[in-house]
Design an enzyme around this catalytic site. Structure first.
Site, mmCIF file in Angstrom:
data_model
loop_
_atom_site.group_PDB
_atom_site.id
_atom_site.type_symbol
_atom_site.label_atom_id
_atom_site.label_comp_id
_atom_site.label_asym_id
_atom_site.label_seq_id
_atom_site.Cartn_x
_atom_site.Cartn_y
_atom_site.Cartn_z
ATOM 1 N N LYS A 13 -18.942 12.409 -22.421
ATOM 2 C CA LYS A 13 -18.834 11.083 -21.794
ATOM 3 C C LYS A 13 -19.147 11.143 -20.299
ATOM 4 O O LYS A 13 -19.908 10.336 -19.790
ATOM 5 C CB LYS A 13 -17.415 10.507 -21.956
ATOM 6 C CG LYS A 13 -16.986 10.245 -23.371
ATOM 7 C CD LYS A 13 -15.641 9.521 -23.414
ATOM 8 C CE LYS A 13 -14.483 10.294 -22.826
ATOM 9 N NZ LYS A 13 -14.133 11.533 -23.555
ATOM 10 N N ARG A 88 -7.759 4.297 -23.283
ATOM 11 C CA ARG A 88 -7.464 5.351 -24.246
ATOM 12 C C ARG A 88 -6.375 4.931 -25.223
ATOM 13 O O ARG A 88 -6.013 5.707 -26.100
ATOM 14 C CB ARG A 88 -7.005 6.608 -23.501
ATOM 15 C CG ARG A 88 -8.110 7.662 -23.294
ATOM 16 C CD ARG A 88 -7.487 8.762 -22.472
ATOM 17 N NE ARG A 88 -8.082 10.046 -22.574
ATOM 18 C CZ ARG A 88 -8.932 10.560 -21.670
ATOM 19 N NH1 ARG A 88 -9.352 9.833 -20.676
ATOM 20 N NH2 ARG A 88 -9.355 11.793 -21.791
ATOM 21 N N ARG A 122 -16.608 24.829 -20.737
ATOM 22 C CA ARG A 122 -16.925 23.867 -19.667
ATOM 23 C C ARG A 122 -16.495 24.412 -18.299
ATOM 24 O O ARG A 122 -15.416 24.972 -18.145
ATOM 25 C CB ARG A 122 -16.192 22.556 -19.958
ATOM 26 C CG ARG A 122 -16.343 21.527 -18.865
ATOM 27 C CD ARG A 122 -16.086 20.150 -19.373
ATOM 28 N NE ARG A 122 -14.695 19.864 -19.644
ATOM 29 C CZ ARG A 122 -14.255 18.680 -20.063
ATOM 30 N NH1 ARG A 122 -15.105 17.702 -20.297
ATOM 31 N NH2 ARG A 122 -12.986 18.476 -20.289
ATOM 32 N N ARG A 153 -11.228 23.770 -15.855
ATOM 33 C CA ARG A 153 -10.100 22.842 -15.801
ATOM 34 C C ARG A 153 -8.893 23.446 -16.511
ATOM 35 O O ARG A 153 -9.038 24.062 -17.560
ATOM 36 C CB ARG A 153 -10.484 21.518 -16.478
ATOM 37 C CG ARG A 153 -11.217 20.582 -15.555
ATOM 38 C CD ARG A 153 -11.777 19.396 -16.270
ATOM 39 N NE ARG A 153 -10.838 18.700 -17.169
ATOM 40 C CZ ARG A 153 -11.094 17.525 -17.745
ATOM 41 N NH1 ARG A 153 -12.251 16.921 -17.515
ATOM 42 N NH2 ARG A 153 -10.238 16.962 -18.552
ATOM 43 N N ARG A 164 -4.791 17.606 -26.764
ATOM 44 C CA ARG A 164 -5.673 16.503 -26.327
ATOM 45 C C ARG A 164 -6.400 15.877 -27.520
ATOM 46 O O ARG A 164 -6.574 14.662 -27.581
ATOM 47 C CB ARG A 164 -6.685 17.024 -25.302
ATOM 48 C CG ARG A 164 -6.012 17.367 -23.975
ATOM 49 C CD ARG A 164 -6.909 18.179 -23.080
ATOM 50 N NE ARG A 164 -8.049 17.427 -22.604
ATOM 51 C CZ ARG A 164 -9.187 17.972 -22.196
ATOM 52 N NH1 ARG A 164 -9.333 19.290 -22.231
ATOM 53 N NH2 ARG A 164 -10.157 17.224 -21.753
#
Ligand code: AMP
Length: 206
Positions: A13, A88, A122, A153, A164
């Site tokens: 996203k 969300r 990532r 992260r 998550r």
């Protein structure tokens, strides 16, 4: 144009939103980036959000909605926006409909089994906030765009990723039905090359 990007964590996203917002000339508003910046600046919102983010849980609706309401009141959001990571929950979607209802919602679809490797690999640039995957980096510590230091992260650790994804399926996925019912949903296959996903998003918005 007022646009929302939906999709699970790791769907791409943020990366797609950066390109599409520049293409459309609307601000890219990422609630995750806003929280990370609030944490760096040690604001009350940042301090409140951090414990939820570190656990991989959603920050309470009241906190997120207040932050988005304030951001949407700024001049640059008057003629449109691209929201990434908000709403969300259905309650957030209802609040957004009252603030400035979206014209279209793009759901970037990626199967769960692909998300884990996308998220654990990532890396984010601390300077320009660009996002990269280690499989595409010659040097996994240095940003290929600006030379800044790359970091992983905290919520991209495997234990937190599971929480998550659970939050996504339980609290965010119902938004697909919500926006589909309003006739605003467009679905795009996100399990493809970056450029192809970008083209598919633009095609679905035409
Ligand atoms: P993201 O960068 O979009 O993956 O968001 C990182 C984290 O920020 C999420 O796991 C949540 O803890 C928090 N967050 C971001 N946006 C929202 C939202 N709209 N509602 C609740 N929590 C959020």
């Amino acid at each position: 144009m007022k646009l929302i990007f939906l999709g699970p964590p790791g769907a791409g996203k943020g990366t797609q939103a950066a390109g599409v917002s520049a293409h459309l000339g609307v601000p890219h508003i990422s609630t995750g980036d806003m929280f990370r910046s609030a944490i760096r600046n040690q604001t009350p919102t940042g301090l409140e959000a951090k414990r939820y983010m570190d656990a991989g849980e959603l920050v309470p609706d009241s906190v997120v909605i207040a932050m988005v309401r304030e951001r949407m009141a700024m001049d640059d959001a008057r003629n449109g926006y691209l929201l990434d990571g908000f709403p969300r929950t259905v309650d957030q979607a209802i609040a957004l409909d009252e603030i400035a209802a979206p014209d279209a919602v793009v759901d970037i679809d990626v199967p769960d089994e692909r998300l884990l490797s996308r998220l654990t690999g990532r890396r984010v640039c601390g300077k320009c906030q660009g996002t990269f995957h280690i499989s595409k980096l010659a040097d996994e510590h240095t940003c290929p765009i600006c030379g800044g230091a790359l970091y992983q992260r905290e919520d991209d650790q495997p234990e937190t990723i599971a929480t998550r994804l659970k939050a996504y399926h339980e609290q965010t996925e119902p938004l697909i039905g919500y926006y589909s019912g309003l006739g605003k949903l467009r679905r795009v296959n996100g399990d493809s090359k970056l450029e192809d996903v970008f083209k598919a998003i633009l095609a679905t918005l035409e």
